[in-house]
Enzyme design. Sequence first.
Site, PDB file in Angstrom:
ATOM      1  N   HIS A 209      39.780  56.042 -90.020  1.00 14.38           N
ATOM      2  CA  HIS A 209      40.470  56.818 -91.052  1.00 14.38           C
ATOM      3  C   HIS A 209      41.970  56.823 -90.798  1.00 14.38           C
ATOM      4  O   HIS A 209      42.405  57.099 -89.680  1.00 14.38           O
ATOM      5  CB  HIS A 209      39.952  58.265 -91.078  1.00 14.38           C
TER       6      HIS A 209
ATOM      7  N   GLU B 200      39.031  55.855-104.217  1.00  7.82           N
ATOM      8  CA  GLU B 200      38.829  57.125-104.919  1.00  7.82           C
ATOM      9  C   GLU B 200      39.426  56.952-106.318  1.00  7.82           C
ATOM     10  O   GLU B 200      38.901  56.184-107.117  1.00  7.82           O
ATOM     11  CB  GLU B 200      39.485  58.246-104.110  1.00  7.82           C
TER      12      GLU B 200
ATOM     13  N   GLU C 198      34.887  66.144-103.357  1.00  7.79           N
ATOM     14  CA  GLU C 198      35.634  67.146-102.589  1.00  7.79           C
ATOM     15  C   GLU C 198      36.096  68.322-103.454  1.00  7.79           C
ATOM     16  O   GLU C 198      36.196  69.439-102.973  1.00  7.79           O
ATOM     17  CB  GLU C 198      36.829  66.499-101.896  1.00  7.79           C
TER      18      GLU C 198
HETATM   19  C1  NOJ Z   1      42.003  63.429 -99.518  1.00 10.58           C
HETATM   20  C2  NOJ Z   1      40.802  62.542 -99.556  1.00 10.58           C
HETATM   21  O1  NOJ Z   1      40.363  62.341-100.876  1.00 10.58           O
HETATM   22  C3  NOJ Z   1      39.743  63.184 -98.713  1.00 10.58           C
HETATM   23  O2  NOJ Z   1      38.540  62.458 -98.823  1.00 10.58           O
HETATM   24  C4  NOJ Z   1      40.212  63.275 -97.306  1.00 10.58           C
HETATM   25  O3  NOJ Z   1      39.260  63.967 -96.538  1.00 10.58           O
HETATM   26  C5  NOJ Z   1      41.540  64.015 -97.200  1.00 10.58           C
HETATM   27  N1  NOJ Z   1      42.471  63.521 -98.148  1.00 10.58           N
HETATM   28  C6  NOJ Z   1      42.143  63.879 -95.821  1.00 10.58           C
HETATM   29  O4  NOJ Z   1      42.641  62.596 -95.628  1.00 10.58           O
HETATM   30 CA    CA Z   2      41.650  62.857-103.066  1.00  9.83          CA
END
Ligand code: NOJ
Ligand code: CA
Length: 705
Positions: free
Chosen positions: A415, A504, A510
């Site tokens: 990541h 995304e 989220e």
């Molecule tokens: C936004 C991303 O969409 C999400 O998946 C991620 O956990 C956070 N940023 C942290 O990088």
């Molecule tokens: Ca996002």
Amino acid sequence: MRVFITVFTALLLLSCNSSEEQRTYEAVSSNGSLKLSFNLSEAGQPYYTVSRNNTVVIDTSFLGFDFKNAPAFDKNFIIKNTETETHKETWTMPWGEQLLVDNNYRELRVMLQEKVSPERFLNIVFRVYDDGVGFRYEFPKQSRLKTVEITEEHTQFNLTQDYKTFWIPGDWDIYEHLYSTTKLSEIDAVAYADHVNLAQTYIPENSVNTPVTMVGEDGTHLSFHEAALVDYSGMTLKVDTKNLNLESLLVGSENTNYKVKRTLPFHTPWRTVQITDNAPDLIESNLIVNLNEPNKLGDVSWFKPMKYTGVWWEMHLGKSSWDYGMEMVDGEWKDTGKAHGKHGATTENVKRFIDFSAKNNIKGVLVEGWNTGWERWIGFEDREGVFDFVTTYPDYDLNEVIRYGKEKGVDIIMHHETSAATETYTKQQDTAFALMQHYGIHSVKTGYVGKILPKGEYHHGQYMVNHYNNTVEKAAKYQVAINAHEPIKATGLRRTYPNTISREGLRGQEFNAWAEDGGNPPEHLPIVAFTRMLAGPIDFTPGIFNIKFNEYKSENQVNTTIAQQLALYVVIYSPIQMAADLVEHYEANPEPLQFIKDVGVDWESTEVLNGEVGDYVTIVRKERETGNWFLGSITDENAREIDISFDFLDDGETYTATIYKDGKNAHWDKNPLDLDIETITVNKASKSKFKLAPGGGVAISILKN
Ligand code: NOJ
Ligand code: CA
């Protein structure tokens, strides 16, 4: 005015149609249904029209450019030459919704020259498919135009009906908006300019982002987008609500007084319109990927499609945190004893995810919050030099995690949250990707939360388009695949650079964990399937079983049933699919977990059995290698019954179908966990009816006997 233009066009075409010459200005798709016509107005302005089965779908639409450093390309053109070509090809996806893709189109290339000084050249290339058209501008090498600074592109789409339109605002910084459904004439994108949930957002005009999808009263389905967005700005579409006209509005920059700068020769991205007479055909259309160049990377078998779990949802729920509680002392991160004890990415926690994944046929584990810097993430202006993508927090042993994963047959997914500090990330990439190569890590989720640094740039402008594309190309050199969050839109470049695995670029799962507006409503995904998903793979992160998660957040929840969470593994395409919930929530629900364990991620073929934009959709996909089939069907807030004929199954085979369907009392809000599981034997002749609850769905694994 409108009437006048229409009549004028008809006259022009009529007069030209009688001459031999005019025929070369048309291109008709292989089955004859779509026709594109090109011509010049009396003033020498280029324009085109598109008709489908002899009905005009796009009426006289003019084309042109404004430049900062040169006179506009808007009139005084003559046609120097035209060429037509018929193209037929079948190409193979290394992974994807299907193995083989047909790419059949008729091409019309129009070579224009100004008839007055400076007598410059411009080519326009149209490709006409049975399910839509694409066109782009080519700026050939020429002596009187060396570089262009484009202040605006004027590509029009002049529509003939007040379509029902599914749209998000033309935000220059983020696509994470809910879709609105209004008539074309009622679009008001600027009303969405202030948004509480977004770390960055900028909506300067009444324009929409693409893909934008429309449904006409006569059943015409349209979706506007672009293909092969390279070294150019993202295109939004400005809406003329009175005249039902869309026109390109490029994303700009505060740092330049042009929107795109290019040296000739170059060509623009393709401007695309998918045109079908039903909603399922929009999803089955391959127009966007087809308009991209073939694979430039060669063998990409180092990446394997996979399901993954991860240290992720727990941060969004607030169970743990990305940061550890370190302090920056003299430019270095120091553990000064302020650790708060909530850090999620610990060696021990990651091993728990590895163990769980190994047991459940899941090949990857994403670890967010593993590297120093998260203490200065959201809300900090000065973010350059904060993340370095190699330094771990004290409680995370990367060596040990990799070793343990290898032992269990599970890969770690890297990541990189860049915090939109692009200069730092660009500088760090070689080091960061080399570290991944050293450990045999083949994919990374990148993130660009916050305003872009350098200040004045936007996520969707030319500077960032180049940043995202350069990152993909650089990563390929280290055998690394990219899943970008807060990305530039997908435009089919995965054909050329297959290591662009997913992204995304929408309101993902989220938002259900923390959005102050109550999360994604049940209609969200039945819209996404016919809008954002037409652009390419989505890292939506489905599979939340603990739908209400009241022990973490009482005001938020996922707004679907558990059956719909399962169906999403089939409905939403991505070669990486997250099982996003916490290990303990899966372990408490072994029965639905079986579907996630079984479901494929790489497909031989895909069929969209039914659907209406914004209402419901049913998709079946056949897994490569095993020949097993999976079905996913989802509905919006309305309950409905769907009839399924299993005639998509292979001849002479019988299968064991395990059906995960909404229970009698299921409802996305009142009873989201009501799930019935049933096993039956099916073959090609089988038929069934399924009841989908409000916000519900059905998922079926159809495994060969
Ligand atoms: C936004 C991303 O969409 C999400 O998946 C991620 O956990 C956070 N940023 C942290 O990088
Ligand atoms: Ca996002």
